[in-house]
Design a protein around this motif. Structure first.
Motif, PDB file in Angstrom:
ATOM      1  N   HIS A   1      -6.269  -3.491   7.232  1.00  0.00           N
ATOM      2  CA  HIS A   1      -7.615  -3.009   7.561  1.00  0.00           C
ATOM      3  C   HIS A   1      -8.247  -2.294   6.363  1.00  0.00           C
ATOM      4  CE1 HIS A   1     -10.883  -1.489  10.005  1.00  0.00           C
ATOM      5  NE2 HIS A   1     -10.629  -0.288   9.535  1.00  0.00           N
ATOM      6  N   ARG A   2      -7.477  -1.420   5.716  1.00  0.00           N
ATOM      7  CA  ARG A   2      -7.985  -0.693   4.546  1.00  0.00           C
ATOM      8  C   ARG A   2      -8.352  -1.629   3.411  1.00  0.00           C
ATOM      9  NH1 ARG A   2      -3.566   2.296   5.266  1.00  0.00           N
ATOM     10  NH2 ARG A   2      -2.671   1.628   3.298  1.00  0.00           N
ATOM     11  N   LEU A   3      -7.560  -2.691   3.246  1.00  0.00           N
ATOM     12  CA  LEU A   3      -7.808  -3.656   2.181  1.00  0.00           C
ATOM     13  C   LEU A   3      -8.899  -4.661   2.548  1.00  0.00           C
ATOM     14  CD1 LEU A   3      -4.106  -4.327   1.170  1.00  0.00           C
ATOM     15  CD2 LEU A   3      -5.816  -3.072  -0.166  1.00  0.00           C
TER      16      LEU A   3
ATOM     17  N   ILE B   1       3.986 -10.118   2.403  1.00  0.00           N
ATOM     18  CA  ILE B   1       5.258  -9.386   2.478  1.00  0.00           C
ATOM     19  C   ILE B   1       6.424 -10.367   2.572  1.00  0.00           C
ATOM     20  CG2 ILE B   1       6.642  -7.822   3.892  1.00  0.00           C
ATOM     21  CD1 ILE B   1       3.943  -6.455   4.654  1.00  0.00           C
ATOM     22  N   ARG B   2       6.265 -11.411   3.378  1.00  0.00           N
ATOM     23  CA  ARG B   2       7.343 -12.404   3.507  1.00  0.00           C
ATOM     24  C   ARG B   2       7.615 -13.115   2.181  1.00  0.00           C
ATOM     25  NH1 ARG B   2       4.784 -13.131   8.667  1.00  0.00           N
ATOM     26  NH2 ARG B   2       6.240 -12.512  10.297  1.00  0.00           N
TER      27      ARG B   2
ATOM     28  N   LEU C   1       6.229   1.445  14.219  1.00  0.00           N
ATOM     29  CA  LEU C   1       5.572   2.254  13.193  1.00  0.00           C
ATOM     30  C   LEU C   1       5.295   1.431  11.940  1.00  0.00           C
ATOM     31  CD1 LEU C   1       7.631   5.530  13.624  1.00  0.00           C
ATOM     32  CD2 LEU C   1       5.183   5.272  14.067  1.00  0.00           C
ATOM     33  N   LEU C   2       6.262   0.628  11.500  1.00  0.00           N
ATOM     34  CA  LEU C   2       6.070  -0.219  10.324  1.00  0.00           C
ATOM     35  C   LEU C   2       4.952  -1.223  10.568  1.00  0.00           C
ATOM     36  CD1 LEU C   2       6.871  -1.123   7.493  1.00  0.00           C
ATOM     37  CD2 LEU C   2       8.614  -2.583   8.559  1.00  0.00           C
ATOM     38  N   GLY C   3       4.938  -1.832  11.739  1.00  0.00           N
ATOM     39  CA  GLY C   3       3.879  -2.774  12.073  1.00  0.00           C
ATOM     40  C   GLY C   3       2.505  -2.127  12.040  1.00  0.00           C
ATOM     41  N   ALA C   4       2.402  -0.908  12.584  1.00  0.00           N
ATOM     42  CA  ALA C   4       1.122  -0.200  12.575  1.00  0.00           C
ATOM     43  C   ALA C   4       0.686   0.130  11.152  1.00  0.00           C
ATOM     44  CB  ALA C   4       1.227   1.075  13.415  1.00  0.00           C
ATOM     45  N   LEU C   5       1.631   0.522  10.298  1.00  0.00           N
ATOM     46  CA  LEU C   5       1.306   0.818   8.902  1.00  0.00           C
ATOM     47  C   LEU C   5       0.825  -0.425   8.159  1.00  0.00           C
ATOM     48  CD1 LEU C   5       4.190   3.260   7.957  1.00  0.00           C
ATOM     49  CD2 LEU C   5       1.757   3.804   8.117  1.00  0.00           C
ATOM     50  N   ILE C   6       1.480  -1.552   8.417  1.00  0.00           N
ATOM     51  CA  ILE C   6       1.095  -2.800   7.751  1.00  0.00           C
ATOM     52  C   ILE C   6      -0.285  -3.251   8.218  1.00  0.00           C
ATOM     53  CG2 ILE C   6       1.665  -5.263   7.565  1.00  0.00           C
ATOM     54  CD1 ILE C   6       4.656  -4.310   7.508  1.00  0.00           C
TER      55      ILE C   6
ATOM     56  N   PRO D   1      -7.326 -10.039   6.557  1.00  0.00           N
ATOM     57  CA  PRO D   1      -6.644 -10.269   7.830  1.00  0.00           C
ATOM     58  C   PRO D   1      -5.181  -9.826   7.764  1.00  0.00           C
ATOM     59  CG  PRO D   1      -7.855 -12.226   7.152  1.00  0.00           C
ATOM     60  CD  PRO D   1      -7.869 -11.281   5.993  1.00  0.00           C
ATOM     61  N   ALA D   2      -4.709  -9.264   8.856  1.00  0.00           N
ATOM     62  CA  ALA D   2      -3.315  -8.803   8.897  1.00  0.00           C
ATOM     63  C   ALA D   2      -2.351  -9.949   8.610  1.00  0.00           C
ATOM     64  CB  ALA D   2      -3.009  -8.168  10.247  1.00  0.00           C
TER      65      ALA D   2
END
Length: 96
Positions: free
Chosen positions: A75-77, A88-89, A65-70, A80-81
């Motif tokens: 995508h919204r921004l 985040i790191r 779930l966290l991965g999908a949210l990130i 690239p993921a």
């Protein structure tokens, strides 16, 4: 809804739950633990964790779930993921 009830429909009539995230029994536990954590209630979070049928399934589902949210945030921004993961790191900040 209680912790024992299966997830069914959201307020918009969309199907939600284990099928939506690819998780099995851990979905409700993961969501409940996230809610407890967001409420800053570690006692409630720990109660959910220790009474879970399969805490490892819930942990895996939480990660999915966290991965999908990130990835959704990237995508919204419009970036690239990989850039979001790196951000985040480096900073510990979630751009959600």
């Amino acid at each position: 809804m209680t912790l024992a009830e299966p997830v069914g429909m959201d307020g918009f009539g969309s199907s939600v739950g284990a099928d939506a995230c690819g998780c099995d029994s851990g979905f409700v536990t993961a969501i409940s633990m996230a809610e407890a954590a967001a409420d800053r209630n570690p006692a409630w979070w720990n109660e959910i964790r220790t009474s879970a049928d399969d805490a490892l399934d819930a942990a895996y589902c939480s990660s999915k779930l966290l991965g999908a949210l990130i990835q959704s945030a990237a995508h919204r921004l419009g970036v690239p993921a990989a850039d979001i993961w790196g951000h985040i790191r480096r900073t510990g900040e979630l751009p959600l």
